[in-house]
Design a protein around this motif. Structure first.
Motif, PDB file in Angstrom:
ATOM      1  N   ARG A   3       0.847  -1.186   0.000  1.00  0.00           N
ATOM      2  CA  ARG A   3       0.000   0.000   0.000  1.00  0.00           C
ATOM      3  C   ARG A   3       0.885   1.240   0.000  1.00  0.00           C
ATOM      4  O   ARG A   3       1.674   1.440   0.917  1.00  0.00           O
ATOM      5  N   TRP A  97       2.861  -1.912   4.093  1.00  0.00           N
ATOM      6  CA  TRP A  97       2.589  -0.486   3.904  1.00  0.00           C
ATOM      7  C   TRP A  97       3.891   0.283   3.700  1.00  0.00           C
ATOM      8  O   TRP A  97       4.827   0.142   4.491  1.00  0.00           O
ATOM      9  N   GLU A 135      -2.429   5.033   9.126  1.00  0.00           N
ATOM     10  CA  GLU A 135      -1.141   5.324   8.484  1.00  0.00           C
ATOM     11  C   GLU A 135      -0.231   6.210   9.322  1.00  0.00           C
ATOM     12  O   GLU A 135       0.981   5.967   9.398  1.00  0.00           O
TER      13      GLU A 135
END
Length: 276
Positions: A3, A97, A135
Motif C-alpha cells: 500500500r 505499507w 497510516e
C-alpha cells in the motif's frame, strides 16, 4: 502487495530525512518515557498532522517502545476509525505499507488469523487505501522499532458489537498463534471548540478510560456531545487490555492544536494514554 502512503506530504513529511528529523525532535521534546507505562498492554495516540498532534503522540510511542522492549514484543496492532465512509464493519489490510521510512511489514500470519477469528471482517484494500488514522501511526513505530511488524485494522462500524469483535479477534489470534502483541487505538478527541470547552468534555471520557470502563466512556461522549472520532477503536483497546490483565489507564499527555497554531478558540484535542 504494498500500500503506498496516502498522506505523506500532508499529514507528515514525504522526505525520509525530514520525517526522521521531525520524529526525532518530537521524541526528544517528550523526554524520558513513563516507567510505569513500560508495562502497557494497549495505547491510545492521536492521528492529526504531526505539526499539530505529533508532540502528544510522541509520549505514546516512547512508552510503547519501552513496553515492546521490556516484554519482547514485535507485532503491533493498529486500530483506527474509517473517516472515508467506506465499508460496513471492520477491515483488515493484508498488504505491507510503504512510508518514507521504508516498508512496514504486515504480520500476515496474524492478519490472516484475525480474518479467521471473525467472518464479518473484510480485506478490501480499497476500504483503507486513503484512510489516514492508521497510516500516521506507522512512521513513529518504524523510527523507534525498525524491525516491527504490523496488523492494520480500520473500523467503519464503531459500535459496541464491532469493538467487542475487534477485541475478541485480537485476543483470539494472539492466543492461537502464541504471540504477544501491543494494540494501538488511533483517535483524536473533541473537535473545533475552544480549548477550555474541549478539555471539559474530554476529561470525563478520559477518566472513564483510566478506569477501563468502556461503557462509561461511550456514555460520557454522548452526554457531552464530545466528537472524539476513534471512539470504537478506543473501546476495542480498553476491552482488549482488560481481557489481557490490564487494571488501569494512565494519561501520558493531553493537548490540542492551539499549541501549534496559537489559536485556542477552535482546537482539535489530543491524548496519549497507556492501558496497563
Amino acid at each position: 502487495m504494498v500500500r503506498p502512503p496516502a498522506v505523506a506530504g500532508s499529514f507528515y513529511p514525504k522526505d525520509k530525512e525530514e520525517l526522521s528529523k521531525l520524529i526525532g525532535m518530537l521524541i526528544k521534546k517528550a523526554g524520558a518515557p513513563s516507567k510505569e507505562a513500560s508495562n502497557g498492554i494497549a495505547f491510545i495516540a492521536p492521528h492529526a498532522g504531526y505539526i499539530y498532534s505529533g508532540y502528544v503522540a510522541a509520549y505514546t510511542y516512547l512508552a510503547l517502545a519501552e513496553a515492546a522492549k521490556h516484554r519482547g514484543i514485535n507485532t503491533f496492532v493498529i486500530i483506527g476509525p474509517n473517516h472515508m465512509g467506506i465499508g460496513d464493519f471492520v477491515n483488515v489490510s493484508l498488504s505491507d505499507w510503504q512510508t518514507p521510512l521504508g516498508i512496514a511489514k504486515n504480520d500476515i500470519e496474524f492478519s490472516n488469523e484475525l480474518i479467521r477469528q471473525n467472518k464479518k471482517f473484510t480485506t478490501s484494500e480499497y476500504e483503507i487505501e486513503q484512510e489516514h488514522s492508521v497510516e500516521v501511526q506507522v512512521p513513529f513505530i518504524q523510527y523507534l522499532l525498525p524491525n516491527a511488524k504490523f496488523a492494520f485494522l480500520c473500523m467503519s462500524d464503531q459500535g459496541e458489537e464491532a469493538s467487542m469483535a475487534v477485541s475478541k479477534a485480537v485476543s483470539g489470534a494472539a492466543e492461537k498463534l502464541k504471540k504477544k502483541v501491543i494494540v494501538i487505538a488511533s483517535s483524536d478527541f473533541d473537535h473545533y471548540e475552544p480549548a477550555s470547552v474541549a478539555e471539559s468534555k474530554d476529561m470525563p471520557a478520559i477518566h472513564a478510560i483510566e478506569r477501563l470502563d468502556e461503557q462509561s466512556f461511550r456514555k460520557e461522549l454522548i452526554k457531552s456531545n464530545d466528537t472524539a472520532c476513534g471512539y470504537g477503536a478506543i473501546a476495542s483497546a480498553i476491552l482488549y487490555a482488560k481481557s489481557n490483565g490490564a487494571s488501569k489507564g494512565v494519561l501520558l499527555k493531553y493537548g490540542n492544536s492551539g499549541y501549534a497554531t496559537g489559536d485556542f478558540s477552535s482546537v482539535v484535542a489530543y491524548a496519549s494514554i497507556a492501558l496497563l
